[in-house]
Design a protein around this motif. Structure first.
Motif, PDB file in Angstrom:
ATOM      1  N   GLY B 412       0.958  -1.269   0.069  1.00 39.17           N
ATOM      2  CA  GLY B 412       0.019   0.182  -0.030  1.00 39.17           C
ATOM      3  C   GLY B 412       0.729   1.174   0.025  1.00 39.17           C
ATOM      4  N   GLU B 413       0.368   2.487  -0.037  1.00 38.48           N
ATOM      5  CA  GLU B 413       0.951   3.630   0.307  1.00 38.48           C
ATOM      6  C   GLU B 413       1.358   4.201   1.677  1.00 38.48           C
ATOM      7  OE1 GLU B 413      -0.509   6.617  -2.396  1.00 38.48           O
ATOM      8  OE2 GLU B 413       1.030   8.248  -1.751  1.00 38.48           O
ATOM      9  N   ILE B 414       2.516   4.734   1.954  1.00 35.79           N
ATOM     10  CA  ILE B 414       2.582   5.290   3.237  1.00 35.79           C
ATOM     11  C   ILE B 414       1.950   6.639   3.262  1.00 35.79           C
ATOM     12  CG2 ILE B 414       4.420   6.111   5.045  1.00 35.79           C
ATOM     13  CD1 ILE B 414       6.419   3.990   3.835  1.00 35.79           C
ATOM     14  N   MET B 415       1.237   6.654   4.426  1.00 38.13           N
ATOM     15  CA  MET B 415       0.454   8.270   4.485  1.00 38.13           C
ATOM     16  C   MET B 415       0.621   8.133   6.017  1.00 38.13           C
ATOM     17  SD  MET B 415      -2.774   7.966   2.191  1.00 38.13           S
ATOM     18  CE  MET B 415      -2.850   6.806   0.635  1.00 38.13           C
ATOM     19  N   ALA B 416       0.607   9.741   6.276  1.00 38.71           N
ATOM     20  CA  ALA B 416       1.021  10.240   7.599  1.00 38.71           C
ATOM     21  C   ALA B 416       0.074  11.268   7.693  1.00 38.71           C
ATOM     22  CB  ALA B 416       2.338  10.416   7.936  1.00 38.71           C
ATOM     23  N   LYS B 417      -0.334  11.489   9.136  1.00 38.57           N
ATOM     24  CA  LYS B 417      -1.143  12.857   9.457  1.00 38.57           C
ATOM     25  C   LYS B 417      -0.727  13.309  10.871  1.00 38.57           C
ATOM     26  CE  LYS B 417      -5.367  11.194   9.578  1.00 38.57           C
ATOM     27  NZ  LYS B 417      -6.537  11.267   9.842  1.00 38.57           N
ATOM     28  N   GLY B 418      -0.782  14.673  11.034  1.00 41.93           N
ATOM     29  CA  GLY B 418      -0.312  15.299  12.452  1.00 41.93           C
ATOM     30  C   GLY B 418       0.561  16.317  12.252  1.00 41.93           C
ATOM     31  N   SER B 419       1.042  16.982  13.337  1.00 42.08           N
ATOM     32  CA  SER B 419       1.458  18.347  13.349  1.00 42.08           C
ATOM     33  C   SER B 419       2.996  18.467  12.987  1.00 42.08           C
ATOM     34  CB  SER B 419       1.519  18.576  14.875  1.00 42.08           C
ATOM     35  OG  SER B 419       0.181  18.743  15.404  1.00 42.08           O
ATOM     36  N   THR B 420       3.524  17.270  12.208  1.00 38.76           N
ATOM     37  CA  THR B 420       4.829  17.615  11.646  1.00 38.76           C
ATOM     38  C   THR B 420       4.838  17.654  10.280  1.00 38.76           C
ATOM     39  OG1 THR B 420       5.594  15.330  12.079  1.00 38.76           O
ATOM     40  CG2 THR B 420       6.252  17.061  13.630  1.00 38.76           C
ATOM     41  N   ILE B 421       3.528  17.421   9.687  1.00 41.90           N
ATOM     42  CA  ILE B 421       3.449  17.789   8.120  1.00 41.90           C
ATOM     43  C   ILE B 421       3.647  18.933   7.581  1.00 41.90           C
ATOM     44  CG2 ILE B 421       1.994  16.975   6.277  1.00 41.90           C
ATOM     45  CD1 ILE B 421       3.234  14.560   7.497  1.00 41.90           C
ATOM     46  N   MET B 422       3.941  19.189   6.396  1.00 43.37           N
ATOM     47  CA  MET B 422       4.015  20.767   5.994  1.00 43.37           C
ATOM     48  C   MET B 422       2.689  21.248   5.937  1.00 43.37           C
ATOM     49  SD  MET B 422       3.879  20.133   1.859  1.00 43.37           S
ATOM     50  CE  MET B 422       2.758  19.165   1.166  1.00 43.37           C
ATOM     51  N   LYS B 423       2.576  22.963   5.910  1.00 40.17           N
ATOM     52  CA  LYS B 423       1.607  23.465   5.693  1.00 40.17           C
ATOM     53  C   LYS B 423       0.905  23.464   4.486  1.00 40.17           C
ATOM     54  CE  LYS B 423       1.234  28.086   6.818  1.00 40.17           C
ATOM     55  NZ  LYS B 423       1.757  29.330   7.333  1.00 40.17           N
ATOM     56  N   GLY B 424       1.722  23.114   3.447  1.00 39.11           N
ATOM     57  CA  GLY B 424       1.229  22.844   1.853  1.00 39.11           C
ATOM     58  C   GLY B 424       2.443  23.324   0.926  1.00 39.11           C
ATOM     59  N   TYR B 425       2.051  23.254  -0.088  1.00 40.01           N
ATOM     60  CA  TYR B 425       3.009  23.685  -1.483  1.00 40.01           C
ATOM     61  C   TYR B 425       2.776  25.181  -1.704  1.00 40.01           C
ATOM     62  CZ  TYR B 425       3.614  18.738  -2.160  1.00 40.01           C
ATOM     63  OH  TYR B 425       4.088  17.419  -2.020  1.00 40.01           O
ATOM     64  N   LEU B 426       3.834  26.112  -1.719  1.00 38.17           N
ATOM     65  CA  LEU B 426       3.676  27.291  -2.088  1.00 38.17           C
ATOM     66  C   LEU B 426       2.999  27.392  -3.454  1.00 38.17           C
ATOM     67  CD1 LEU B 426       4.218  30.433  -1.504  1.00 38.17           C
ATOM     68  CD2 LEU B 426       6.498  30.129  -2.432  1.00 38.17           C
ATOM     69  N   LYS B 427       1.917  28.371  -3.560  1.00 37.78           N
ATOM     70  CA  LYS B 427       1.297  28.666  -4.716  1.00 37.78           C
ATOM     71  C   LYS B 427       0.912  27.582  -5.605  1.00 37.78           C
ATOM     72  CE  LYS B 427       3.584  33.072  -5.417  1.00 37.78           C
ATOM     73  NZ  LYS B 427       4.906  33.835  -6.220  1.00 37.78           N
ATOM     74  N   ASP B 428       0.588  26.478  -4.953  1.00 35.38           N
ATOM     75  CA  ASP B 428       0.027  25.146  -5.753  1.00 35.38           C
ATOM     76  C   ASP B 428      -1.024  24.592  -5.113  1.00 35.38           C
ATOM     77  OD1 ASP B 428      -0.156  23.038  -7.434  1.00 35.38           O
ATOM     78  OD2 ASP B 428       1.981  22.716  -7.627  1.00 35.38           O
ATOM     79  N   GLN B 429      -2.226  25.086  -5.188  1.00 31.43           N
ATOM     80  CA  GLN B 429      -3.223  24.500  -4.460  1.00 31.43           C
ATOM     81  C   GLN B 429      -3.655  22.969  -4.965  1.00 31.43           C
ATOM     82  OE1 GLN B 429      -6.657  26.959  -3.865  1.00 31.43           O
ATOM     83  NE2 GLN B 429      -5.755  28.839  -3.460  1.00 31.43           N
ATOM     84  N   GLU B 430      -3.516  22.903  -6.130  1.00 30.51           N
ATOM     85  CA  GLU B 430      -4.043  21.634  -6.656  1.00 30.51           C
ATOM     86  C   GLU B 430      -3.013  20.583  -6.072  1.00 30.51           C
ATOM     87  OE1 GLU B 430      -6.417  20.342  -8.044  1.00 30.51           O
ATOM     88  OE2 GLU B 430      -5.551  18.393  -8.552  1.00 30.51           O
ATOM     89  N   ALA B 431      -1.706  20.949  -6.005  1.00 23.02           N
ATOM     90  CA  ALA B 431      -0.883  19.678  -5.578  1.00 23.02           C
ATOM     91  C   ALA B 431      -0.860  19.693  -3.927  1.00 23.02           C
ATOM     92  CB  ALA B 431       0.713  20.328  -5.893  1.00 23.02           C
ATOM     93  N   THR B 432      -1.288  20.747  -3.387  1.00 25.67           N
ATOM     94  CA  THR B 432      -1.468  20.565  -1.910  1.00 25.67           C
ATOM     95  C   THR B 432      -2.824  19.837  -1.442  1.00 25.67           C
ATOM     96  OG1 THR B 432      -0.531  22.667  -1.661  1.00 25.67           O
ATOM     97  CG2 THR B 432      -2.142  21.952   0.184  1.00 25.67           C
ATOM     98  N   ARG B 433      -3.758  20.171  -2.430  1.00 25.82           N
ATOM     99  CA  ARG B 433      -5.064  19.253  -2.231  1.00 25.82           C
ATOM    100  C   ARG B 433      -4.768  17.679  -2.777  1.00 25.82           C
ATOM    101  NH1 ARG B 433      -8.532  16.813  -4.509  1.00 25.82           N
ATOM    102  NH2 ARG B 433      -7.354  17.169  -6.412  1.00 25.82           N
ATOM    103  N   SER B 434      -4.292  17.625  -3.573  1.00 28.35           N
ATOM    104  CA  SER B 434      -3.870  16.264  -3.905  1.00 28.35           C
ATOM    105  C   SER B 434      -2.963  15.507  -2.846  1.00 28.35           C
ATOM    106  CB  SER B 434      -3.215  16.313  -5.358  1.00 28.35           C
ATOM    107  OG  SER B 434      -2.516  15.108  -5.251  1.00 28.35           O
ATOM    108  N   ALA B 435      -2.021  16.250  -2.362  1.00 35.03           N
ATOM    109  CA  ALA B 435      -1.140  15.758  -1.502  1.00 35.03           C
ATOM    110  C   ALA B 435      -1.986  15.172   0.022  1.00 35.03           C
ATOM    111  CB  ALA B 435       0.062  16.488  -0.889  1.00 35.03           C
ATOM    112  N   PHE B 436      -2.766  15.932   0.370  1.00 34.93           N
ATOM    113  CA  PHE B 436      -3.568  15.944   1.453  1.00 34.93           C
ATOM    114  C   PHE B 436      -5.355  15.291   1.303  1.00 34.93           C
ATOM    115  CE2 PHE B 436      -1.498  20.218   3.437  1.00 34.93           C
ATOM    116  CZ  PHE B 436      -0.335  19.240   3.615  1.00 34.93           C
ATOM    117  N   GLU B 437      -5.058  14.753   0.192  1.00 32.40           N
ATOM    118  CA  GLU B 437      -6.620  13.963  -0.125  1.00 32.40           C
ATOM    119  C   GLU B 437      -6.958  12.889   1.296  1.00 32.40           C
ATOM    120  OE1 GLU B 437      -6.700  13.120  -3.988  1.00 32.40           O
ATOM    121  OE2 GLU B 437      -8.927  12.851  -4.230  1.00 32.40           O
ATOM    122  N   GLY B 438      -8.240  13.034   1.582  1.00 30.55           N
ATOM    123  CA  GLY B 438      -8.752  12.046   2.413  1.00 30.55           C
ATOM    124  C   GLY B 438      -8.010  12.299   3.920  1.00 30.55           C
TER     125      GLY B 438
END
Lengths: 574, 574
Positions: B412-438
């Motif tokens: 399967g794919e390694i996934m993680a959640k919690g307070s040491t994950i980045m804010k997101g990608y600068l000026k890339d809402q689509e990549a941010t949304r996709s990285a944080f899906e679900g």
């Protein structure tokens, strides 16, 4: 044109993937998942694994969630035992607040506190059932609005070698008759849901526990801990004590004291093993250290004093490095020296209930390794420096809120600020406001800062003795007394004096050495080692009264000093 | 009647005394206050104390605050050196965002990234001035709206023994003529304010740094770190590596890579000593470990491979326990065995830029100590378990988001959640949304979970080779190749095949043993140790291309495999 980068990167919102409320409850779930078959708890002949502890806590959470609604309080009156450990997870896992009561509180006070926190259920160890019975009777008979009666759950200690008290299981029938059915703890768990879904805190600022201050100087106040602070303090505590995965932690400290300085949760973070004992017993302690290869324990100085003064045949060789955190009261340097001579590694820390347990740690510098033993002990007896979870700790002049000079002489009050300070006092806005005045938490402890930035307590503000205009640190007088070969314990408080205002009065417990020691000879001894104004004018031989955690109750001694009749004082005055 | 306790205790507000935004900037102030005279940085013949580093950072903060407004970005193009260390504190202390650029980025990409983050100032080490010159020329000549020209500050390396490059100070005049005055770093500091008042983050969610992904598989994306995550990761990292106060940390890892896995800040938390080197050199490394009694360093597996394969006369006895964190790429077990035989203690961790560096740690269990060395190395090569700063890390089926079975087989794919994950990608809402899906951060790494809950990477999703419907883990093929006595380094990628779809293609660097090794003999060797379909069909001998951190660039090799002409392939096919 696109928005400024500065604005874009500030606007990225928190989401479930990158933000979770910090909470020490995470540690248990992780321990069960990763280290499920490792031993979590040993108590007499009983032991559990982390998978079992997790299951028991989920059953407990499902059971307590029947008693109360989100944010309500659940109390426990018990010494160290598996149940009180499980309550640290099971109660907040149901979105409720854990209130661990000091078992030495009298029934009257207990009744007031139950009412104060509107507890929804009281878990009580069988040994303390008579006490809780009495407290609830007082409550019923009081003129206070009765509210809904809390549920009562009795914890029966079925385990061999736990040192449980004499109240037998069959005698429980005579207590709380008419209160309704007294549920038994194990029965409650059996009926609980092992698949209970954890109620994670919606906000890390949610309350996790309520700890009444032990009240050495004043009325108990209800200190509220938050998930954020408890999580951080757990990490900081295990870091300070150099604890590793698979540490073995001996519970010489009552868990009802500041949630065991947050080591209740900290040991779960490491999936270590909790060796639980109901009360402190030096012989048992040495046996368990050897048997379970204990790596770590915490204790107040008076407990360490018991250890170093234990009879030789009781002591057993240590199985390896044993780290000991001293806290709760300033340790006399002589006790530190003796503990290290016994082979223990001492970590001295300072804190108080309002700070999730810890404010300062006396971090050791390797450049001090070559100093003489006495000098090392004096350095180690200092309270130290701010830990990594606080924003700042400082010694300030409480009038000006300016830092004192780092000269080792100028006295100010220790103050701290940051994320491991309590939310505040329950239903006491005035005390909360006053504790947080000027944006700092005021500890009430008086201290100096040495030129190297290390803080050393001179006294609690109430313990300082002012004699003829001179400030006398009761701690300094006690340090001198502890160096006397015939003194087991000593405490010094102020005694009213018509001429000097106050004079030092020493309460002393002697060792059984067979030598004859008089109050007069001790006064002479103190004059040889202290300025004349700082030597006690009165010395009383007696047992010293202590709190449940082993702290000497100076408020009680202060009352005794006040009550001494002039004739009695005369007899030991020079 | 009074409000419910539950409501009262939830309502107590945060205030300055009990809530401070978590930030690693605190560590520097504390180190300077408590350990002011302890050595913070050693770089060739240069060294600073923590008091000096703090003062230099405050001067720097006052200087950069002239270039930019709150939340703006400041870039640096430099190898490890005191300036890049100081930037980690000085830039965010001014309320700005630190952007450390990978020094191996080409001028074209650099120009795009400078524009993308709208950098307000570029700090550049003299060695990289020609690169930055070129990048800025491209920027000027591009059709992009030019914006305000960033300031350029040149870092001149005046120190002896630092290994600084050949660009001499006098030659800098030929670069960036007409750009305006090029300020020199030390000059900037001299004019800075040593009493600058630190701009603490107003919110712990504020951005502290911007790290572009190294792009082994795709275009660089701008990963934004927050103060909260950087603080927590610093604490977790020093805990994981069992680092104590007065540790000595050797900078074998570039600081521009995930802010040095947050050890930049972590070493300050301990007031340890940073031994800074510009680039990795095995001989120098051994010398510095012995000279400064290094306790800790971090490295990617290829660096460890260099260490174990270094000539014997280069190696020096270790001064004590040296803890080594491996990360950045899955380590072949044989490299772990050899490192431990050299006396190093290996801590294996897994992470990526988007997670402040660390997601999993391969926590060692003492019950494994009695296993054979090979078995221990296989256990240690696993990526491990979720660290204490995350809420969860798991291997999920990315279609269903359900956890895979803990059978060591189901991928399967390694996934993680919690307070040491980045804010997101600068000026890339689509990549941010996709990285944080679900509600989970998707790492893109494919893995299994063993029955004991430990996660093991099988491949990055782009690195898996699918041959005749069978999934082949390139890592498994590489592990077999690394066990061959004549192979120094190996990397395996997919090669298009008209019949099988894909087949494994191995790129190999041989040791200079004098023995004759042919591609065919290696294919035969692989068939003896792997299922036939998993053995490479093609073997190419060459130098392996690497990123600045020493990771093998599989994207480059994949291009080469694609470009192999059929005739060339034939020559080494069996």
């Amino acid at each position: 044109m696109a928005a400024r980068t500065a604005d874009v990167n500030q606007q990225l919102p928190k989401c479930e993937a990158n933000y979770a409320p910090l909470t020490p409850l995470l540690f248990l779930e992780r321990a069960a998942r990763v280290y499920g078959d490792r031993v979590s708890v040993i108590y007499g002949d009983l032991s559990y694994t982390w998978a079992q502890t997790f299951e028991r806590c989920r059953r407990l959470a499902s059971a307590v969630s029947m008693f109360a609604s989100a944010g309500d309080t659940i109390s426990i009156v018990a010494p160290n035992c598996p149940a009180i450990y499980e309550m640290h997870f099971g109660v907040p896992m149901a979105g409720l607040v854990l209130n661990t009561m000091n078992t030495r509180i009298d029934a009257n006070t207990l009744s007031v506190l139950f009412h104060h926190c509107e507890t929804k259920a009281i878990f009580v160890d069988l040994e303390y059932l008579p006490l809780v019975h009495k407290a609830l009777q007082i409550w019923l008979s009081s003129s206070q609005p009765p509210g809904k009666r809390p549920h009562v759950i009795v914890i029966e200690d079925r385990c061999i070698g736990s040192g449980a008290g004499s109240t037998s299981s069959s005698s429980k029938k005579k207590y709380l008759a008419g209160w309704g059915e007294l549920v038994e703890y194990e029965e409650l768990l059996q009926n609980g849901d092992p698949q209970f879904v954890i109620q994670w805190p919606a906000d890390e600022w949610d309350t996790i526990s309520l700890n009444y201050t032990s009240g050495t100087t004043s009325q108990p106040k209800g200190v509220l801990y938050h998930h954020r602070g408890s999580y951080l303090m757990s990490l900081i505590s295990i870091h300070m004590m150099e604890m590793k995965e698979d540490c073995v932690f001996l519970w010489t400290l009552p868990m009802f004291h500041c949630n065991g300085w947050c080591y209740t949760w900290g040991v779960a973070a490491l999936a270590g093993t909790n060796i639980i004992i109901r009360s402190m017993d030096v012989k048992l302690m040495y046996e368990l250290i050897a048997k379970h290869k204990v790596t770590t324990f915490c204790a107040v100085p008076t407990i360490l004093n018991m250890i170093v003064n234990a009879e030789q045949h009781i002591k057993k060789p240590l199985p390896g490095r044993v780290n000991v955190s001293i806290g709760g009261a300033p340790p006399p340097p002589s006790v530190i020296i003796q503990m290290e001579q016994e082979g223990f590694s001492i970590f001295h820390a300072y804190g108080l209930t309002e700070a999730h347990g810890l404010v300062l740690a006396c971090n050791w510098k390797s450049e001090w390794n070559d100093l003489p033993v006495q000098a090392q002990a004096r350095l180690k007896a200092r309270q130290g420096v701010c830990h990594l979870g606080l924003q700042a700790a400082a010694v300030l002049n409480p009038s000006t809120m300016e830092p004192v000079l780092w000269d080792g002489v100028t006295i100010g009050e220790i103050m701290a600020k940051g994320s491991t300070i309590m939310k505040g006092y329950l239903k006491d806005q005035e005390a909360t406001r006053s504790a947080f005045e000027g944006g700092w938490f005021h500890t009430g402890d008086l201290a100096v800062v040495h030129p190297d930035g290390y803080i050393e307590i001179k006294d609690r503000s109430k313990d300082i003795i002012i004699s003829g205009g001179e400030n006398i640190s009761s701690l300094e007088v006690e340090s001198v007394l502890y160096q006397h070969p015939d003194i087991f314990e000593a405490a010094v408080v102020a005694q009213t004096d018509s001429f000097w205002g106050e004079t030092p009065c020493a309460f002393v417990k002697l060792k059984e050495t067979g030598r004859i020691i008089t109050p007069e000879s001790l006064i002479v001894y103190c004059r040889e080692h202290l300025p004349r104004f700082a030597a006690p004018k009165t010395v009383i031989f007696c047992e010293l009264p202590k709190t449940a955690t082993g702290k000497i109750q100076k408020n009680v001694l202060r009352e005794r000093a006040k009550a001494l009749n002039p004739a009695a004082q005369q007899s030991s005055k020079l």
